[in-house]
Design a protein around this motif. Structure first.
Motif, PDB file in Angstrom:
ATOM      1  N   TYR A  73       0.851  -1.184   0.000  1.00 12.27           N
ATOM      2  CA  TYR A  73       0.000   0.000   0.000  1.00 12.27           C
ATOM      3  C   TYR A  73       0.888   1.236   0.000  1.00 12.27           C
ATOM      4  O   TYR A  73       2.010   1.223   0.483  1.00 12.27           O
ATOM      5  N   ARG A  74       0.329   2.328  -0.500  1.00 13.06           N
ATOM      6  CA  ARG A  74       0.958   3.624  -0.306  1.00 13.06           C
ATOM      7  C   ARG A  74       0.001   4.522   0.471  1.00 13.06           C
ATOM      8  O   ARG A  74      -1.229   4.417   0.308  1.00 13.06           O
ATOM      9  N   GLN A  75       0.563   5.384   1.324  1.00 10.86           N
ATOM     10  CA  GLN A  75      -0.239   6.274   2.142  1.00 10.86           C
ATOM     11  C   GLN A  75       0.147   7.701   1.836  1.00 10.86           C
ATOM     12  O   GLN A  75       1.313   8.094   1.996  1.00 10.86           O
ATOM     13  N   ASP A  76      -0.834   8.479   1.397  1.00 16.08           N
ATOM     14  CA  ASP A  76      -0.627   9.877   1.074  1.00 16.08           C
ATOM     15  C   ASP A  76      -1.628  10.717   1.855  1.00 16.08           C
ATOM     16  O   ASP A  76      -2.759  10.272   2.096  1.00 16.08           O
ATOM     17  N   PRO A  77      -1.256  11.935   2.233  1.00 12.68           N
ATOM     18  CA  PRO A  77      -2.151  12.797   3.021  1.00 12.68           C
ATOM     19  C   PRO A  77      -3.498  12.979   2.328  1.00 12.68           C
ATOM     20  O   PRO A  77      -3.559  13.304   1.142  1.00 12.68           O
ATOM     21  N   GLY A  78      -4.562  12.752   3.067  1.00 12.81           N
ATOM     22  CA  GLY A  78      -5.904  12.958   2.550  1.00 12.81           C
ATOM     23  C   GLY A  78      -6.407  11.872   1.613  1.00 12.81           C
ATOM     24  O   GLY A  78      -7.523  11.966   1.097  1.00 12.81           O
ATOM     25  N   MET A  79      -5.579  10.853   1.376  1.00 11.94           N
ATOM     26  CA  MET A  79      -5.973   9.806   0.429  1.00 11.94           C
ATOM     27  C   MET A  79      -5.997   8.416   1.050  1.00 11.94           C
ATOM     28  O   MET A  79      -6.279   7.434   0.363  1.00 11.94           O
ATOM     29  N   GLY A  80      -5.697   8.319   2.286  1.00 12.92           N
ATOM     30  CA  GLY A  80      -5.775   7.028   2.956  1.00 12.92           C
ATOM     31  C   GLY A  80      -4.726   6.050   2.459  1.00 12.92           C
ATOM     32  O   GLY A  80      -3.639   6.432   2.017  1.00 12.92           O
ATOM     33  N   LEU A  81      -5.064   4.782   2.521  1.00 14.45           N
ATOM     34  CA  LEU A  81      -4.184   3.697   2.088  1.00 14.45           C
ATOM     35  C   LEU A  81      -4.703   3.163   0.762  1.00 14.45           C
ATOM     36  O   LEU A  81      -5.842   2.718   0.670  1.00 14.45           O
ATOM     37  N   ARG A  82      -3.864   3.186  -0.234  1.00 20.52           N
ATOM     38  CA  ARG A  82      -4.257   2.700  -1.546  1.00 20.52           C
ATOM     39  C   ARG A  82      -3.408   1.495  -1.941  1.00 20.52           C
ATOM     40  O   ARG A  82      -2.183   1.536  -1.834  1.00 20.52           O
ATOM     41  N   LEU A  83      -4.084   0.470  -2.434  1.00 18.95           N
ATOM     42  CA  LEU A  83      -3.420  -0.784  -2.768  1.00 18.95           C
ATOM     43  C   LEU A  83      -2.676  -0.660  -4.098  1.00 18.95           C
ATOM     44  O   LEU A  83      -3.256  -0.277  -5.118  1.00 18.95           O
ATOM     45  N   ILE A  84      -1.391  -1.004  -4.083  1.00 16.71           N
ATOM     46  CA  ILE A  84      -0.567  -0.930  -5.294  1.00 16.71           C
ATOM     47  C   ILE A  84      -0.590  -2.282  -6.014  1.00 16.71           C
ATOM     48  O   ILE A  84      -0.975  -2.386  -7.170  1.00 16.71           O
ATOM     49  N   TYR A  85      -0.145  -3.300  -5.323  1.00 16.85           N
ATOM     50  CA  TYR A  85      -0.127  -4.683  -5.815  1.00 16.85           C
ATOM     51  C   TYR A  85      -0.381  -5.606  -4.636  1.00 16.85           C
ATOM     52  O   TYR A  85      -0.128  -5.256  -3.488  1.00 16.85           O
ATOM     53  N   TYR A  86      -0.836  -6.804  -4.958  1.00 12.74           N
ATOM     54  CA  TYR A  86      -0.950  -7.810  -3.927  1.00 12.74           C
ATOM     55  C   TYR A  86      -0.590  -9.176  -4.500  1.00 12.74           C
ATOM     56  O   TYR A  86      -0.552  -9.375  -5.720  1.00 12.74           O
ATOM     57  N   SER A  87      -0.321 -10.087  -3.592  1.00 14.30           N
ATOM     58  CA  SER A  87       0.002 -11.455  -3.966  1.00 14.30           C
ATOM     59  C   SER A  87      -0.868 -12.373  -3.119  1.00 14.30           C
ATOM     60  O   SER A  87      -0.711 -12.457  -1.911  1.00 14.30           O
ATOM     61  N   ALA A  88      -1.825 -13.014  -3.777  1.00 16.76           N
ATOM     62  CA  ALA A  88      -2.764 -13.865  -3.060  1.00 16.76           C
ATOM     63  C   ALA A  88      -2.065 -15.087  -2.451  1.00 16.76           C
ATOM     64  O   ALA A  88      -2.446 -15.561  -1.378  1.00 16.76           O
ATOM     65  N   SER A  89      -1.079 -15.591  -3.141  1.00 17.53           N
ATOM     66  CA  SER A  89      -0.335 -16.752  -2.652  1.00 17.53           C
ATOM     67  C   SER A  89       1.004 -16.776  -3.367  1.00 17.53           C
ATOM     68  O   SER A  89       1.217 -16.054  -4.352  1.00 17.53           O
ATOM     69  N   GLU A  90       1.898 -17.599  -2.879  1.00 17.03           N
ATOM     70  CA  GLU A  90       3.223 -17.701  -3.482  1.00 17.03           C
ATOM     71  C   GLU A  90       3.093 -18.023  -4.970  1.00 17.03           C
ATOM     72  O   GLU A  90       2.359 -18.910  -5.368  1.00 17.03           O
ATOM     73  N   GLY A  91       3.778 -17.231  -5.802  1.00 22.62           N
ATOM     74  CA  GLY A  91       3.759 -17.471  -7.233  1.00 22.62           C
ATOM     75  C   GLY A  91       2.750 -16.655  -8.005  1.00 22.62           C
ATOM     76  O   GLY A  91       2.721 -16.719  -9.242  1.00 22.62           O
ATOM     77  N   THR A  92       1.909 -15.880  -7.295  1.00 22.15           N
ATOM     78  CA  THR A  92       0.913 -15.065  -7.991  1.00 22.15           C
ATOM     79  C   THR A  92       1.016 -13.617  -7.549  1.00 22.15           C
ATOM     80  O   THR A  92       1.305 -13.331  -6.385  1.00 22.15           O
ATOM     81  N   THR A  93       0.774 -12.701  -8.481  1.00 23.38           N
ATOM     82  CA  THR A  93       0.691 -11.277  -8.163  1.00 23.38           C
ATOM     83  C   THR A  93      -0.408 -10.653  -9.010  1.00 23.38           C
ATOM     84  O   THR A  93      -0.668 -11.111 -10.127  1.00 23.38           O
ATOM     85  N   ASP A  94      -1.040  -9.609  -8.459  1.00 23.18           N
ATOM     86  CA  ASP A  94      -2.113  -8.916  -9.172  1.00 23.18           C
ATOM     87  C   ASP A  94      -2.058  -7.435  -8.884  1.00 23.18           C
ATOM     88  O   ASP A  94      -1.608  -7.015  -7.814  1.00 23.18           O
ATOM     89  N   LYS A  95      -2.560  -6.650  -9.848  1.00 26.79           N
ATOM     90  CA  LYS A  95      -2.594  -5.207  -9.688  1.00 26.79           C
ATOM     91  C   LYS A  95      -3.676  -4.800  -8.703  1.00 26.79           C
ATOM     92  O   LYS A  95      -4.738  -5.402  -8.632  1.00 26.79           O
ATOM     93  N   GLY A  96      -3.364  -3.721  -7.990  1.00 30.51           N
ATOM     94  CA  GLY A  96      -4.346  -3.112  -7.119  1.00 30.51           C
ATOM     95  C   GLY A  96      -4.908  -1.855  -7.760  1.00 30.51           C
ATOM     96  O   GLY A  96      -5.055  -1.780  -8.976  1.00 30.51           O
ATOM     97  N   GLU A  97      -5.160  -0.867  -6.936  1.00 25.64           N
ATOM     98  CA  GLU A  97      -5.794   0.376  -7.383  1.00 25.64           C
ATOM     99  C   GLU A  97      -4.842   1.301  -8.127  1.00 25.64           C
ATOM    100  O   GLU A  97      -5.230   1.983  -9.068  1.00 25.64           O
ATOM    101  N   VAL A  98      -3.552   1.335  -7.707  1.00 20.59           N
ATOM    102  CA  VAL A  98      -2.590   2.292  -8.273  1.00 20.59           C
ATOM    103  C   VAL A  98      -1.288   1.602  -8.654  1.00 20.59           C
ATOM    104  O   VAL A  98      -0.220   1.898  -8.099  1.00 20.59           O
ATOM    105  N   PRO A  99      -1.280   0.713  -9.650  1.00 23.83           N
ATOM    106  CA  PRO A  99      -0.082  -0.071  -9.970  1.00 23.83           C
ATOM    107  C   PRO A  99       0.937   0.608 -10.886  1.00 23.83           C
ATOM    108  O   PRO A  99       2.087   0.161 -10.981  1.00 23.83           O
ATOM    109  N   ASN A 100       0.519   1.690 -11.566  1.00 25.85           N
ATOM    110  CA  ASN A 100       1.395   2.272 -12.590  1.00 25.85           C
ATOM    111  C   ASN A 100       2.703   2.786 -11.984  1.00 25.85           C
ATOM    112  O   ASN A 100       2.705   3.521 -11.009  1.00 25.85           O
ATOM    113  N   GLY A 101       3.821   2.407 -12.626  1.00 28.59           N
ATOM    114  CA  GLY A 101       5.133   2.852 -12.176  1.00 28.59           C
ATOM    115  C   GLY A 101       5.804   1.900 -11.205  1.00 28.59           C
ATOM    116  O   GLY A 101       6.917   2.162 -10.753  1.00 28.59           O
ATOM    117  N   TYR A 102       5.124   0.785 -10.906  1.00 31.05           N
ATOM    118  CA  TYR A 102       5.648  -0.179  -9.936  1.00 31.05           C
ATOM    119  C   TYR A 102       5.657  -1.594 -10.522  1.00 31.05           C
ATOM    120  O   TYR A 102       4.868  -1.926 -11.382  1.00 31.05           O
TER     121      TYR A 102
END
Lengths: 119, 113
Positions: free
Chosen positions: A35-64
């Motif tokens: 997650y990234r935390q910015d003033p006034g914007m709370g916690l926003r999900l960048i990427y997540y990994s449901a289990s070993e070997g998998t990854t998925d985009k979150g709300e703000v994945p661009n640039g990462y």
């Protein structure tokens, strides 16, 4: 029991530089998140990994990009840092497997955060 | 996707008073609503949560209420103490959404002596 450990705690980069934030958990959790935390914007999900070997985009994945190296470790990479990526980054883990149809709680354990400044 | 709105953004109360933080959500399929507390320099930590089949839950001085019809839920802190000063985040998730949490924008609570 350390929980979720993030490194580094602080980092200053110049625009265009690259870096990797490291995260490790010792709770045998299945899912991990950035997650990234910015003033006034709370916690926003960048990427997540449901289990070993998998990854998925979150709300703000661009640039990462992310890598789930093994069950314990989940890294976040900035290939070409921009001032808009100045933020506090949090890694988290949970035992519920995100993405499956399991109703109920998904309790996250967070790391202490990494403060990144891009000049 | 889910959208969670949180109010107020800042809240100042006198020690011993009650504090209420309110959140609304947009996805009627959301079925899990946790509250996290973030102390200065630390990561957020779960303090209480509620599921959609329950209207109210209490844990000592904190309680959470849920109104599914209106799609809003609230955190209530009674007999506030200085150590309650922190940033509080509400969140929502649904089984269909993969149990991923969508967070509100946070409330900075200050308990004054």
């Amino acid at each position: 029991n350390a929980g979720v450990t993030q490194t580094p705690k602080f980092q200053v980069l110049k625009t265009g530089q690259s870096m990797t934030l490291q995260c490790a958990q010792d709770m045998n959790h299945n899912s991990m998140y950035w997650y990234r935390q910015d003033p006034g914007m709370g916690l926003r999900l960048i990427y997540y990994s449901a289990s070993e070997g998998t990854t998925d985009k979150g709300e703000v994945p661009n640039g990462y990009n992310v890598s789930r190296l093994n069950k314990r470790e989940f890294s976040l990479r900035l290939e070409s840092a921009a001032p808009s990526q100045t933020s506090v980054y949090f890694c988290a883990s949970s035992i519920k497997v995100a993405g499956q149809g399991i109703s109920g709680a998904n309790v996250l354990t967070f790391g202490a955060g990494s403060r990144l400044t891009v000049l | 996707g889910e959208n969670v709105e949180q109010h107020p953004s800042t809240l100042s109360v006198q020690e011993g008073d009650s504090a209420v933080i309110k959140c609304t959500y947009s996805d009627s399929a959301s079925n899990y609503f946790p509250w996290y507390k973030q102390e200065l320099g630390k990561g957020p930590q779960l303090i209480i949560d509620i599921r959609s089949n329950v209207g109210e839950k209490k844990d000592q001085r904190i309680a959470v209420t849920l109104n599914k019809t209106a799609k809003h839920f609230s955190l209530h802190i009674t007999e506030t103490q200085p150590e309650d000063s922190a940033v509080y985040f509400c969140a929502a998730s649904s089984t269909g959404g993969g149990n991923k949490l969508t967070f509100g924008t946070g409330t900075q609570l200050k308990v004054e002596l």
